[in-house]
Design an enzyme around this catalytic site. Structure first.
Site, mmCIF file in Angstrom:
data_model
loop_
_atom_site.group_PDB
_atom_site.id
_atom_site.type_symbol
_atom_site.label_atom_id
_atom_site.label_comp_id
_atom_site.label_asym_id
_atom_site.label_seq_id
_atom_site.Cartn_x
_atom_site.Cartn_y
_atom_site.Cartn_z
ATOM 1 N N LEU A 275 13.039 -6.677 11.520
ATOM 2 C CA LEU A 275 14.382 -7.057 11.109
ATOM 3 C C LEU A 275 15.369 -5.958 11.504
ATOM 4 O O LEU A 275 15.033 -4.770 11.447
ATOM 5 C CB LEU A 275 14.431 -7.287 9.596
ATOM 6 C CG LEU A 275 13.551 -8.414 9.047
ATOM 7 C CD1 LEU A 275 13.717 -8.505 7.536
ATOM 8 C CD2 LEU A 275 13.887 -9.741 9.695
ATOM 9 N N ASP B 97 0.810 -1.220 0.000
ATOM 10 C CA ASP B 97 0.000 0.000 0.000
ATOM 11 C C ASP B 97 0.840 1.265 0.000
ATOM 12 O O ASP B 97 0.331 2.343 0.284
ATOM 13 C CB ASP B 97 -0.924 0.013 1.222
ATOM 14 C CG ASP B 97 -0.153 0.161 2.533
ATOM 15 O OD1 ASP B 97 1.048 -0.183 2.561
ATOM 16 O OD2 ASP B 97 -0.740 0.641 3.514
#
EC number: 2.1.1.221
Length: 407
Positions: free
Chosen positions: A309, A287
C-alpha cells in the site's frame, strides 16, 4: 455319661480357664492396636532405616525447579501483568460502552425535542458487490504464539464486519482453515462463522481460494473506480530502492497467476490503483515483525506478484507502518469508496499512530499541512472472539421505537 450338676470344678481347672480368657483378651487388643502386633512389625520391616541405600521416590514438589531464561521470565511477567489487568480492561470497556450509549441517547433526545425523527433516513443503501477478492493466508500458525493467533481471529472477525457494512463489498476468503484458528472459531463461536455471508473458509492454500474467486468475480458489478483502472495508468509502480534486497534475482511472475497480488510491506512495487477481477492476498501473520520478509519470500517462491500500500507516498507516521489485517481491509474498502488513498488512510489509521498527510505546497508558496481526520481507536482485543452478526442483531432488538410528531 451323665454329668452331675452338683459337681464343682477343681482349683487347677479354674486357673487354666482364667489363663485362656486372659490370653484371648491380649490377642484381641494386639489386633486392634496398630502400634503392636504382627501388622506393626510388618510395617516396621517395610520402612527403611535412616541409613538405607534404597532409592526413594521423590514428589514433584521436591524436584529442583529448572532455571528460566531471561526471555521466558520476561514472557511470564508480561503474561502475569496481562492477567492482572484483565478486570481493569473489562471495566474500561464497560465504561466506554455506557458513555457511548449516554451520548447517543442525549443526541437522540435533542433531535426529538426539535421534532425530528432520529431514525429517519438512517437506513443505508444496499451494498454493491464488486469484482475484488481479499484472501487471508493463514498458513503461519507455527510462527505465532497463542495470544497472537487469538488476535488474528479477532482481526478476521472485524474484517468480515467492515466488509459486510461497506458501500462496496468484496469477496473474502480465508485459506488454510485447518489449524488452531479454525479450532478456536469452532469452540468460541460455536461454528456461527459458517453462517456468515460473503466469506468462505477454505482448507486449501491461497491459490485455491484465488481460483474459486476467479469464477465468482465474473458476475460482479464493475464500478467506476475499477473501470478507470482498466483505461488509466498502470495500477502499480516499481520503486527505485528495494525495501528488502535479496541476493537472488527477482523471478518473473507466472502468467497463470497474473490476477493474484500478494500484499507485503517488503515488496518493491507500490499499488497505485486496485484492479478489477483481481485477488489480493493478505498474510495472516501477527508476530510483531519477528519474521521479516516471510510473506514476500513466500510469494516470490510461488511466482506471485507482490505490492504494498502507498503509505509512504501519502502519510508521515510517528510509529511503525505495519498495519493490522483489518486495517488493510478497511483501507482497501475506503479506496473503492473514495478512489483516493490519502482519504482512505486518514479515515482508517488510528489517531494514536500519529499519521498525517504529507506536506502540500499551497497556492501562496507556503507549506500547508492537511489536518488529521479523527479516527476512532479500535477497541482493545477482547479475550473472546465475538460473532458480529449476533451483535448486530442484538443492537437492532435493543433499539427503542420513538414516535415523533411532525411539524
Amino acid at each position: 455319661m451323665d454329668l452331675d450338676p452338683a459337681h464343682k470344678p477343681s482349683q487347677a481347672e479354674e486357673t487354666k480357664e482364667q489363663g485362656n480368657e486372659q490370653g484371648q483378651v491380649e490377642q484381641n487388643q494386639a489386633q486392634q492396636d496398630p502400634t503392636t502386633g504382627p501388622q506393626a512389625e510388618t510395617e516396621k520391616a517395610i520402612i527403611p532405616s535412616q541409613g538405607s541405600t534404597i532409592p526413594q521416590k521423590r514428589s514433584a514438589e521436591d524436584e529442583p525447579a529448572q532455571p528460566m531464561s531471561k526471555n521466558a521470565l520476561k514472557r511470564l511477567r508480561k503474561q502475569q501483568q496481562w492477567e492482572a489487568g484483565k478486570e481493569d480492561r473489562k471495566l474500561k470497556r464497560k465504561d466506554s460502552r455506557i458513555a457511548r450509549k449516554v451520548r447517543k441517547r442525549e443526541e437522540r433526545d435533542a433531535l426529538i425535542a426539535q421534532g425530528i425523527n432520529p431514525y429517519a433516513n438512517k437506513q443505508k443503501p444496499p451494498s454493491v458487490n464488486v469484482p475484488i477478492s481479499l484472501i487471508f493466508d493463514c498458513e503461519f500458525e507455527q510462527y505465532m504464539r497463542e495470544k497472537e493467533i487469538i488476535s488474528l481471529g479477532s482481526q478476521i472477525t472485524r474484517s468480515y464486519s467492515e466488509n459486510k457494512n461497506a458501500k462496496y463489498r468484496t469477496n473474502i476468503y480465508v485459506s488454510n482453515w485447518n489449524g488452531k484458528l479454525a479450532e478456536r472459531f469452532h469452540q468460541i463461536l460455536d461454528d456461527k462463522h459458517q453462517n456468515w455471508k460473503g466469506i468462505d473458509f477454505v482448507e486449501g492454500d491461497f491459490i485455491e481460494c484465488a481460483e474459486k474467486a476467479r469464477e465468482k468475480m465474473k458476475h460482479e458489478n464493475m464500478i467506476e473506480p475499477l473501470q478507470r483502472s482498466l483505461t488509466e495508468k498502470s495500477p502499480w509502480a516499481r520503486d527505485e530502492k528495494d525495501p528488502l534486497p535479496l541476493p537472488d534475482p527477482e523471478p518473473e511472475p507466472r502468467p497463470e497467476y497474473s490476477d493474484i497480488v500478494y500484499l507485503s510491506s517488503d515488496s518493491p512495487y507500490t499499488l497505485e490503483r486496485l484492479e478489477p477481477n483481481t485477488s489480493y492476498v493478505i498474510g495472516g501473520l501477527v508476530d510483531k515483525n519477528r519474521e521479516k520478509g516471510l510473506c514476500y519470500k513466500r510469494a516470490r517462491e510461488r511466482g506471485i506478484r507482490t505490492a504494498r500500500l502507498p503509505i509512504g507516498q501519502y502519510m508521515v507516521m510517528q510509529s511503525r507502518t505495519v498495519l493490522t489485517t483489518n486495517h488493510v481491509v478497511e483501507i482497501m474498502l475506503k479506496w473503492l469508496e473514495y478512489e483516493n488513498w490519502g482519504e482512505a488512510f486518514m479515515s482508517v489509521i488510528p489517531k494514536r499512530k500519529g499519521g498525517k498527510l504529507k506536506e502540500q505546497q499551497g497556492a501562496s508558496g507556503e507549506t500547508q499541512e492537511t489536518e488529521e481526520a479523527e479516527a476512532e481507536d479500535p477497541e482493545e482485543e477482547n479475550e473472546e472472539t465475538k460473532d458480529p452478526d449476533a451483535e448486530a442483531s442484538a443492537s437492532k432488538q435493543n433499539t427503542p421505537k420513538v414516535e415523533v410528531t411532525s411539524k
